[in-house]
Design a protein around this motif. Structure first.
Motif, mmCIF file in Angstrom:
data_model
loop_
_atom_site.group_PDB
_atom_site.id
_atom_site.type_symbol
_atom_site.label_atom_id
_atom_site.label_comp_id
_atom_site.label_asym_id
_atom_site.label_seq_id
_atom_site.Cartn_x
_atom_site.Cartn_y
_atom_site.Cartn_z
ATOM 1 N N MET A 7 -19.411 -42.450 -0.703
ATOM 2 C CA MET A 7 -19.528 -41.043 -1.069
ATOM 3 C C MET A 7 -20.968 -40.723 -1.424
ATOM 4 O O MET A 7 -21.687 -41.564 -1.978
ATOM 5 N N GLU A 8 -21.417 -39.511 -1.099
ATOM 6 C CA GLU A 8 -22.772 -39.090 -1.436
ATOM 7 C C GLU A 8 -22.984 -39.135 -2.950
ATOM 8 O O GLU A 8 -22.063 -38.920 -3.732
ATOM 9 N N LYS A 9 -24.225 -39.405 -3.332
ATOM 10 C CA LYS A 9 -24.543 -39.508 -4.751
ATOM 11 C C LYS A 9 -24.480 -38.132 -5.415
ATOM 12 O O LYS A 9 -24.868 -37.123 -4.846
ATOM 13 N N HIS A 10 -23.976 -38.110 -6.647
ATOM 14 C CA HIS A 10 -23.802 -36.876 -7.400
ATOM 15 C C HIS A 10 -24.626 -36.907 -8.683
ATOM 16 O O HIS A 10 -24.939 -37.970 -9.221
ATOM 17 N N LEU A 11 -24.943 -35.710 -9.164
ATOM 18 C CA LEU A 11 -25.521 -35.508 -10.489
ATOM 19 C C LEU A 11 -24.452 -34.871 -11.360
ATOM 20 O O LEU A 11 -23.885 -33.837 -10.983
ATOM 21 N N ILE A 12 -24.176 -35.469 -12.504
ATOM 22 C CA ILE A 12 -23.130 -34.958 -13.395
ATOM 23 C C ILE A 12 -23.757 -34.605 -14.742
ATOM 24 O O ILE A 12 -24.427 -35.440 -15.377
ATOM 25 N N PHE A 13 -23.548 -33.361 -15.175
ATOM 26 C CA PHE A 13 -24.101 -32.849 -16.429
ATOM 27 C C PHE A 13 -22.971 -32.549 -17.406
ATOM 28 O O PHE A 13 -21.993 -31.879 -17.038
ATOM 29 N N MET A 14 -23.099 -33.007 -18.630
ATOM 30 C CA MET A 14 -22.045 -32.852 -19.637
ATOM 31 C C MET A 14 -22.610 -32.271 -20.927
ATOM 32 O O MET A 14 -23.537 -32.835 -21.508
ATOM 33 N N ASP A 15 -22.063 -31.142 -21.353
ATOM 34 C CA ASP A 15 -22.347 -30.671 -22.699
ATOM 35 C C ASP A 15 -21.847 -31.732 -23.676
ATOM 36 O O ASP A 15 -20.978 -32.555 -23.324
ATOM 37 N N ILE A 16 -22.366 -31.736 -24.893
ATOM 38 C CA ILE A 16 -21.949 -32.751 -25.869
ATOM 39 C C ILE A 16 -20.817 -32.248 -26.767
ATOM 40 O O ILE A 16 -19.680 -32.679 -26.669
ATOM 41 N N ASP A 17 -21.128 -31.316 -27.663
ATOM 42 C CA ASP A 17 -20.153 -30.892 -28.677
ATOM 43 C C ASP A 17 -19.056 -30.043 -28.065
ATOM 44 O O ASP A 17 -19.314 -29.041 -27.408
ATOM 45 N N GLY A 18 -17.819 -30.474 -28.271
ATOM 46 C CA GLY A 18 -16.681 -29.773 -27.704
ATOM 47 C C GLY A 18 -16.392 -30.172 -26.277
ATOM 48 O O GLY A 18 -15.410 -29.702 -25.682
ATOM 49 N N THR A 19 -17.228 -31.036 -25.712
ATOM 50 C CA THR A 19 -17.061 -31.461 -24.316
ATOM 51 C C THR A 19 -17.007 -32.979 -24.213
ATOM 52 O O THR A 19 -15.976 -33.562 -23.909
ATOM 53 N N LEU A 20 -18.145 -33.614 -24.480
ATOM 54 C CA LEU A 20 -18.188 -35.080 -24.443
ATOM 55 C C LEU A 20 -17.603 -35.689 -25.709
ATOM 56 O O LEU A 20 -17.007 -36.771 -25.674
ATOM 57 N N VAL A 21 -17.770 -34.992 -26.838
ATOM 58 C CA VAL A 21 -17.270 -35.516 -28.113
ATOM 59 C C VAL A 21 -16.451 -34.450 -28.836
ATOM 60 O O VAL A 21 -16.549 -33.260 -28.536
ATOM 61 N N ALA A 22 -15.666 -34.906 -29.800
ATOM 62 C CA ALA A 22 -14.923 -34.012 -30.695
ATOM 63 C C ALA A 22 -15.664 -33.956 -32.031
ATOM 64 O O ALA A 22 -16.823 -34.353 -32.128
ATOM 65 N N ARG A 23 -15.020 -33.497 -33.059
ATOM 66 C CA ARG A 23 -15.674 -33.315 -34.357
ATOM 67 C C ARG A 23 -16.139 -34.640 -34.963
ATOM 68 O O ARG A 23 -17.069 -34.659 -35.768
ATOM 69 N N ASP A 24 -15.499 -35.744 -34.577
ATOM 70 C CA ASP A 24 -15.896 -37.045 -35.130
ATOM 71 C C ASP A 24 -17.153 -37.602 -34.462
ATOM 72 O O ASP A 24 -17.663 -38.650 -34.855
ATOM 73 N N GLN A 25 -17.673 -36.891 -33.447
ATOM 74 C CA GLN A 25 -18.911 -37.274 -32.770
ATOM 75 C C GLN A 25 -18.813 -38.600 -32.034
ATOM 76 O O GLN A 25 -19.828 -39.232 -31.735
ATOM 77 N N LYS A 26 -17.604 -39.005 -31.665
ATOM 78 C CA LYS A 26 -17.418 -40.271 -30.957
ATOM 79 C C LYS A 26 -17.060 -40.012 -29.490
ATOM 80 O O LYS A 26 -16.335 -39.074 -29.167
ATOM 81 N N ILE A 27 -17.596 -40.851 -28.624
ATOM 82 C CA ILE A 27 -17.263 -40.819 -27.197
ATOM 83 C C ILE A 27 -16.151 -41.829 -26.963
ATOM 84 O O ILE A 27 -16.251 -42.987 -27.393
ATOM 85 N N SER A 28 -15.093 -41.425 -26.284
ATOM 86 C CA SER A 28 -13.965 -42.331 -26.078
ATOM 87 C C SER A 28 -14.375 -43.502 -25.192
ATOM 88 O O SER A 28 -15.245 -43.382 -24.319
#
Length: 268
Positions: free
Chosen positions: A1-22
């Motif tokens: 598959m062609e290479k992709h660029l993936i952008f992720m907001d942090i708060d409310g997206t990558l992490v919850a209120r505990d600031q942890k990434i699963s």
């Protein structure tokens, strides 16, 4: 598959209120990075806080910080800052309306009025992190002494949405800066003509990745331009309704591994 660029907001997206990434999200991201796909956190946080979160995800994750004012590409840091004229106008306006103001450098938080308790306690918030350098701004003169160090800013005021709406209109009409909001209780202040999308355009141009291979994830209205600049714009299940209406896809919430679930479905 062609290479992709993936952008992720942090708060409310990558992490919850505990600031942890699963751990599941970390595993999926690292697997895709090994396949040659490149990941960025794209946030309103200042650079040092965003960089710290990127490193919690993986050593290869890159950074867009301060709502696009600061970003890295090919190990080079790019930065735009609020103009002195914009800073003067913001400071005078927030003083007139008696609103608290935060300005961000790459590593420092400059604040007016009293420092909130959640920062005094070094809470892992969207503004603070473990190694903060705080500087009080008590006058226009003091502000101008540190103006060259300031990248962007934010006004935060709970239960004052009417006042914030009025101030946002004043600031937007000034033509001196760009404004956005990640939550009804804030106004995010960004250098004129800058947002997460402008940083994405610069990154993908430098890395020669077509727009159709850009994936972005967000939850707030300050992520709208980012989703629109991407070939695939994904709103989290916990995103505000208006963002969901503009997104191509809606995934699970930030506490339900929404990013990991979408990426697994998309790539596999």
């Amino acid at each position: 598959m062609e290479k992709h660029l993936i952008f992720m907001d942090i708060d409310g997206t990558l992490v919850a209120r505990d600031q942890k990434i699963s751990e599941r999200t970390k595993s999926v991201v690292k697997e895709l990075q090994q396949d040659g796909h490149q990941f960025y956190v794209a946030t309103g946080r200042k650079y040092s806080s965003a960089f710290e979160m990127a490193r919690k995800l993986s050593d290869d994750t890159q950074v867009i910080a301060s709502n696009g004012s600061v970003y890295t590409v090919n190990e080079m840091l790019h930065k735009k800052r609020l103009s002195d004229e914009a800073l003067r106008f913001v400071y005078q306006t927030t003083t007139d309306y008696q609103l608290p103001m935060f300005f961000f450098g790459e590593h420092t938080i400059f604040y007016t009025q009293q420092l909130p308790s959640y920062l005094q306690k070094n809470d892992q918030s969207r503004i603070g992190n473990d190694e903060e350098d705080f500087c009080s701004i008590d006058s226009m003169e003091t502000l101008m002494e540190v103006s060259q160090r300031i990248v962007n800013g934010i006004i935060i005021a709970d239960d004052q949405e009417d006042k914030l709406k009025e101030v946002r209109e004043i600031l937007a009409k000034s033509g001196l800066l760009s404004v956005s909001s990640s939550h009804p209780n804030n106004i995010e202040l960004i250098p004129l003509g800058v947002n997460k999308a402008t940083a994405i355009h610069a990154v993908r141009k430098e890395l020669t990745v077509p727009q159709k291979n850009i994936i972005s994830f967000g939850d707030g209205m300050n992520d709208l331009e980012m989703l629109q600049a991407s070939g695939i714009g994904v709103a989290m299940g916990n995103a505000v309704d208006e963002l969901k209406q503009h997104a191509q896809y809606v995934t699970n919430t930030n506490v339900e591994d929404g990013i990991a679930n979408f990426l697994l479905d998309y790539f596999k």
